[in-house]
Every structure is written in C-alpha cells, then in structure tokens.
Scaffold this active site. Structure first.
Site, PDB file in Angstrom:
ATOM      1  N   LYS A  29       0.866  -1.184   0.000  1.00 55.37           N
ATOM      2  CA  LYS A  29       0.000   0.000   0.000  1.00 55.37           C
ATOM      3  C   LYS A  29       0.897   1.226   0.000  1.00 55.37           C
ATOM      4  O   LYS A  29       2.035   1.164   0.461  1.00 55.37           O
ATOM      5  CB  LYS A  29      -0.892   0.019   1.247  1.00 55.37           C
ATOM      6  CG  LYS A  29      -2.076   0.947   1.133  1.00 55.37           C
ATOM      7  CD  LYS A  29      -3.226   0.308   0.395  1.00 55.37           C
ATOM      8  CE  LYS A  29      -4.335   1.299   0.112  1.00 55.37           C
ATOM      9  NZ  LYS A  29      -5.528   0.642  -0.486  1.00 55.37           N
TER      10      LYS A  29
ATOM     11  N   ASP B 173      -6.849   4.423  -4.927  1.00 53.57           N
ATOM     12  CA  ASP B 173      -7.503   4.308  -3.614  1.00 53.57           C
ATOM     13  C   ASP B 173      -8.139   5.671  -3.370  1.00 53.57           C
ATOM     14  O   ASP B 173      -8.315   6.454  -4.326  1.00 53.57           O
ATOM     15  CB  ASP B 173      -6.503   3.923  -2.513  1.00 53.57           C
ATOM     16  CG  ASP B 173      -7.202   3.558  -1.200  1.00 53.57           C
ATOM     17  OD1 ASP B 173      -7.942   2.573  -1.170  1.00 53.57           O
ATOM     18  OD2 ASP B 173      -7.031   4.286  -0.199  1.00 53.57           O
TER      19      ASP B 173
HETATM   20  P1  NDP Z   1     -12.904   7.872  -3.195  1.00 52.35           P
HETATM   21  O1  NDP Z   1     -11.845   8.863  -2.942  1.00 52.35           O
HETATM   22  O2  NDP Z   1     -13.416   7.680  -4.584  1.00 52.35           O
HETATM   23  O3  NDP Z   1     -14.170   8.176  -2.267  1.00 52.35           O
HETATM   24  C1  NDP Z   1     -14.072   8.203  -0.885  1.00 52.35           C
HETATM   25  C2  NDP Z   1     -15.403   8.661  -0.334  1.00 52.35           C
HETATM   26  O4  NDP Z   1     -15.389   8.542   1.071  1.00 52.35           O
HETATM   27  C3  NDP Z   1     -15.706  10.089  -0.649  1.00 52.35           C
HETATM   28  O5  NDP Z   1     -17.094  10.273  -0.782  1.00 52.35           O
HETATM   29  C4  NDP Z   1     -15.178  10.798   0.587  1.00 52.35           C
HETATM   30  O6  NDP Z   1     -15.771  12.062   0.822  1.00 52.35           O
HETATM   31  C5  NDP Z   1     -15.564   9.832   1.659  1.00 52.35           C
HETATM   32  N1  NDP Z   1     -14.660   9.988   2.816  1.00 52.35           N
HETATM   33  C6  NDP Z   1     -13.309   9.988   2.822  1.00 52.35           C
HETATM   34  N2  NDP Z   1     -12.822  10.192   4.061  1.00 52.35           N
HETATM   35  C7  NDP Z   1     -13.904  10.328   4.849  1.00 52.35           C
HETATM   36  C8  NDP Z   1     -14.081  10.570   6.225  1.00 52.35           C
HETATM   37  N3  NDP Z   1     -13.032  10.725   7.047  1.00 52.35           N
HETATM   38  N4  NDP Z   1     -15.358  10.627   6.687  1.00 52.35           N
HETATM   39  C9  NDP Z   1     -16.419  10.446   5.853  1.00 52.35           C
HETATM   40  N5  NDP Z   1     -16.307  10.251   4.539  1.00 52.35           N
HETATM   41  C10 NDP Z   1     -15.077  10.184   4.048  1.00 52.35           C
HETATM   42  O7  NDP Z   1     -12.368   6.488  -2.598  1.00 52.35           O
HETATM   43  P2  NDP Z   1     -12.856   5.012  -2.891  1.00 52.35           P
HETATM   44  O8  NDP Z   1     -14.317   4.994  -3.128  1.00 52.35           O
HETATM   45  O9  NDP Z   1     -11.946   4.427  -3.886  1.00 52.35           O
HETATM   46  O10 NDP Z   1     -12.509   4.294  -1.502  1.00 52.35           O
HETATM   47  C11 NDP Z   1     -13.441   4.232  -0.415  1.00 52.35           C
HETATM   48  C12 NDP Z   1     -12.997   3.142   0.543  1.00 52.35           C
HETATM   49  O11 NDP Z   1     -12.951   1.887  -0.148  1.00 52.35           O
HETATM   50  C13 NDP Z   1     -11.604   3.308   1.149  1.00 52.35           C
HETATM   51  O12 NDP Z   1     -11.595   2.746   2.450  1.00 52.35           O
HETATM   52  C14 NDP Z   1     -10.730   2.459   0.232  1.00 52.35           C
HETATM   53  O13 NDP Z   1      -9.545   2.045   0.863  1.00 52.35           O
HETATM   54  C15 NDP Z   1     -11.678   1.303  -0.012  1.00 52.35           C
HETATM   55  N6  NDP Z   1     -11.378   0.501  -1.184  1.00 52.35           N
HETATM   56  C16 NDP Z   1     -11.338   1.046  -2.438  1.00 52.35           C
HETATM   57  C17 NDP Z   1     -11.088   0.255  -3.526  1.00 52.35           C
HETATM   58  C18 NDP Z   1     -11.139   0.795  -4.919  1.00 52.35           C
HETATM   59  O14 NDP Z   1     -11.037  -0.003  -5.866  1.00 52.35           O
HETATM   60  N7  NDP Z   1     -11.323   2.083  -5.133  1.00 52.35           N
HETATM   61  C19 NDP Z   1     -10.770  -1.168  -3.385  1.00 52.35           C
HETATM   62  C20 NDP Z   1     -10.924  -1.683  -2.038  1.00 52.35           C
HETATM   63  C21 NDP Z   1     -11.183  -0.848  -0.990  1.00 52.35           C
HETATM   64  P3  NDP Z   1     -14.926  13.422   0.562  1.00 52.35           P
HETATM   65  O15 NDP Z   1     -15.024  13.646  -0.924  1.00 52.35           O
HETATM   66  O16 NDP Z   1     -15.623  14.422   1.371  1.00 52.35           O
HETATM   67  O17 NDP Z   1     -13.526  13.155   1.025  1.00 52.35           O
END
Ligand code: NDP
Length: 450
Positions: free
Chosen positions: A129, A169
């Site tokens: 990571k 991510d």
């Molecule tokens: P994105 O950056 O596309 O989206 C993240 C989302 O979560 C945004 O809506 C963001 O809002 C919100 N968010 C981030 N931090 C916080 C917080 N502290 N409190 C509340 N909301 C928050 O990321 P992903 O969708 O790719 O990833 C989301 C999760 O899934 C993570 O844990 C990631 O590690 C996991 N994941 C992702 C994969 C992938 O293929 N993308 C694969 C496996 C796991 P804002 O815009 O306000 O920051």
C-alpha cells in the site's frame, strides 16, 4: 488485547511496543491475530517457522519527500510512502491513497490487510500500500499533475510490473493514475503494466472502475443467499461515501432490485426516500467533482444533513459502509441493530470498529468483512495485470463474469474456513484464516530470508 495463545500474545505485545503511535496498524494486527488462535493451536509449525512474527513486519517501508510547485509559484512539500508488506505469493499489490490523514500507521494497516485480501482472490498478488498526505481537494489539474509527477519520480525506483504494481484508492482515480503512468513511462522508457486502474486507451481493464462496488454486491448477494436464503431484491440500503466504491455499489444494488436511499461525503449525507438517482450523483461527483449536498438542489424530495455519522440512523435492511476506516462505531452499530438492519457488508477498508463488529456478531447480523467483501477491486486489478502481460483486452462481460466468480469463491472460502476453524458463519475469522493459510504456506516453502 489478550490472547489464549502465548505465541500470539508475544507477537502482539511486540507489535504494540515496536509501533508506537500507530493505532490503526495495531488494530488491524490484533483483529487478524485473534482469528488465528485456532490455526496456531492446531499446527505448531507456524510458530516453529516464525510465520506470525514475520507476517506482521513489512518487508520494506519506504518514506520519501515529494516537492512540487503550486499555481502561485510556491514550493509545497508532502511526504510519500510505499509499504511493501509481503511478497510471498506474488508482486506487491495495493493502492495509493492521497488524503491528509495518510501516515505510517494508515499505510501499514492497509498494506497488512491487503496481504490477506489479495490471497483470498486466489490470484498471485502480494500485499502493499502507499500514498501521501497530499490533499487533492481544491487543487487545480496542473497542481495534481505536478504532484503526481514528483511522487512518481521517487516511487518509480521501487516499483515495476514484476515487483510492485500500485493502483488507485481514496483520492487516486483515473486522472492521477494517468499522470503517474505517464511519468513512469517517461523516466523508464518502457510501456509496462506497472500501475492498474489505467485508462482504457492505454492498458486499463474494462470493469475495473465498477469492480469494487460490483464485487461488494456479488459477495453480499451470495452471503444472503447461502446463509439466509434471501437476496438484495426489495431491500432498503444505506451506502456511505460517494466515491468510486459507493457509486458502483449503488449501481449494482439497484440492478439487483435493492433501493439505495442514502449516500455521504466527509461533510454530510443525503437521504432520498425515492431511491438515489445515480445519474445525478455521477454528474456531481465524477464530472463536476462537487460535494454531495448539490444533490438536493437537483432532486425533489431529497434532504441533506451536515455530519457523517447520522447516516447510520436511517432505517435500512442492508448497510454498506463505503467511505473510510472506523466510520461505524459501537454507538452507530447499536442504532443499526435497533432499526432492524440485517446485513452489513464493508466496501471501505476497516470501516467498522472492533466494538461495532462485536455488536453485529452478537446480534446475529450477517457481517461481510472488508478483506473479503471489497476484494473485487484488487481482483480486477489482477485481471488487468493478466491482460497487460498477454497484451490483450477482454470484454466487459468477460471481466465482469470473472469478477463475479471470484467474489462467490471468496465467500465460500471464508465461509468454509469459518466452519472448519471457528464458528460457522463468522466470516471475519473465516476470511482472515483462508487468506492467511496460503501466504503462510508460501512463506514456509521459501525459507527464512526475509
Ligand atoms: P474515493 O476517494 O473515490 O471516495 C471516498 C469517499 O469517502 C468520498 O465520498 C469521501 O468524501 C468519503 N470519505 C473519505 N474520508 C472520509 C471521512 N473521514 N469521513 C467520511 N467520509 C469520508 O475512494 P474510494 O471509493 O476508492 O474508496 C473508499 C474506501 O474503499 C476506502 O476505504 C478504500 O480504501 C476502499 N477501497 C477502495 C477500492 C477501490 O477499488 N477504489 C478497493 C478496495 C477498498 P470526501 O469527498 O468528502 O472526502
């Protein structure tokens, strides 16, 4: 934490002592070690080969300076990381997170989880990571590009198609991957599958964008089917986040006949009792890159509430946390249980605190842990690597069918391991154990060089 096994206790205590100020990493290690009690009790070779001692220590943790110039001509400095945690079953593989909260603890917890998740996919990928405390929010395209180029200038020394293959991510989407790939190619003068999540015109895989969200629903559907003879159809669903995972989880949930009524970002959440209109969400988040609260100005009947935690007070049958770590605490878990939620499946990494998981399990909810439930993203990254090596691209349908097959198998592997080693249906233990066994076996065969 207290363990029955003296060996696990010794390893855990050492992790606590040697990683001060790293609560997320210690939490992730504790959760896995707890699941391994029956495994080490049954087979002393894990202790004899020092497998657990070695698996909790990253093979390599790289930290570096990333300097870049902002639009005002001012020099900015961030810190970059790559944790190459375990390469026993394949090249290191795992995403790059760009978020102000990124620190060694977060990168190590994610890298550690990735080892077991990648193993569960059955594809040959080790765990890693990386990322930076750079905040992409509010930055211009030019600033993003200059940051990504500077970040890759150093990272390129440590990665490669057969060594370490990073992906997206939080904060790292197609745009960032494109800038990083361009810089890698420029520095190395080679066109290889060194990153996944690439654009379709330069080696990306169809269905990679959808993979984590879709995979989460394939897993959830299978879990409900096998364990409760039920399905997603007709269920009310709350999804947190509004990024990549949340959007495509919503899309597949809707296709399967469920109704998603809420989404969020780090400022607040929207509630739409008629079911989320995903075209509007995609326009706001993917095209305009705006905040989720814009939704209520465009869709009648929807409401917006400041603050993230309240999203878990919305009554639902299925909760899919898809935002970030520790977003469901014990209090939110209790509210979900009280409101009659029957299923929780984790799209984000470690979104439920250990206390929340304990409450879900005690209440008899179906609980799909992140390592298993969100492995569809990295599985499809593995499929992207295969296509790059073959220099071919598969159709959307081919990739989607393979993804579905992988997610169904992950469920069954975790479920079977829970039956063999733990209590039937404890998928937290099942996923940790199934993921661990393959990596541990490979480590034994390869001797003690790391
Ligand atoms: P994105 O950056 O596309 O989206 C993240 C989302 O979560 C945004 O809506 C963001 O809002 C919100 N968010 C981030 N931090 C916080 C917080 N502290 N409190 C509340 N909301 C928050 O990321 P992903 O969708 O790719 O990833 C989301 C999760 O899934 C993570 O844990 C990631 O590690 C996991 N994941 C992702 C994969 C992938 O293929 N993308 C694969 C496996 C796991 P804002 O815009 O306000 O920051």
């Amino acid at each position: 934490m207290e363990f029955k096994s003296e060996y696990l206790q010794r390893v855990y205590d050492k992790v606590v002592k040697t990683n001060p100020g790293e609560p997320e990493f210690i939490q992730a290690v504790g959760e896995v070690l707890e699941s391994l009690e029956p495994v080490v009790a049954k087979d002393s070779s894990y202790e004899e080969n020092g497998i657990i001692d070695r698996i909790v220590e990253p093979e390599r943790m790289i930290s570096f300076r990333v300097s870049w110039v902002d639009d005002n001509g001012k020099v900015q400095v961030n810190r970059g990381y790559r944790c190459q945690f375990n390469s026993a079953i394949g090249p290191y593989k795992g995403g790059l997170r760009l978020h102000p909260s990124v620190c060694p603890s977060v990168i190590k917890f994610l890298g550690f989880e990735q080892i077991f998740k990648n193993s569960l996919t059955s594809l040959p990928m080790g765990g890693g990571k990386g990322g930076s405390n750079f905040d992409p929010k509010g930055k211009s395209d030019g600033e993003i590009m200059r940051f990504c180029q500077s970040f890759m200038t150093e990272l390129s020394k440590h990665i490669g198609a057969d060594t370490d293959v990073p992906a997206g991510d939080i904060g790292t989407g197609a745009r960032e991957i494109g800038y990083m790939f361009g810089q890698y190619k420029r520095l190395r003068n080679e066109f290889t599958g060194v990153l996944t999540g690439k654009g379709l015109s330069y080696g990306g895989s169809l269905a990679r964008t959808e993979a984590t969200g879709y995979g989460l629903l394939y897993f959830t559907e299978e879990m409900m089917n096998v364990m409760k003879n039920d399905s997603v159809a007709g269920k009310t669903i709350v999804v947190s986040g509004s990024g990549n995972v949340a959007i495509y989880a919503t899309e597949k949930a809707t296709q399967l006949g469920g109704k998603v009524v809420a989404l969020s970002d780090s400022n607040g959440y929207i509630y739409d009792p008629n079911g989320i209109n995903l075209d509007v969400v995609k326009q706001i988040k993917e095209v305009e890159r705006k905040r989720i609260k814009e939704y209520v100005d465009r869709v009648d009947g929807a409401t917006y509430t400041e603050g993230c935690k309240g999203i878990w007070t919305i009554p639902c049958d299925i909760a899919l946390p898809c935002a970030t770590q520790n977003e469901i605490d014990a209090e939110s878990a209790e509210i979900l249980i009280k409101n009659g939620t029957k299923v929780v499946a984790e799209g984000a990494n470690m979104p439920s605190t250990p206390e929340a998981i304990a409450k879900f399990q005690a209440a008899g909810l179906l609980f799909g842990p992140a390592k298993a439930a969100n492995a569809g993203g990295v599985a499809t990254s593995g499929l992207e690597m295969s296509q790059n090596s073959e220099r071919l691209s598969w159709t959307f349908e081919e990739v989607d069918a393979k993804l579905k097959n992988i997610m169904v198998n992950i469920f069954h592997n975790a479920y079977n391991a829970s039956k063999e080693y733990s209590e039937e249906g404890n998928l937290v233990a099942g996923a940790n154990i199934a993921g661990f066994l393959k990596v541990a076996d490979a480590m034994k065969w390869q001797g003690i060089a790391y």
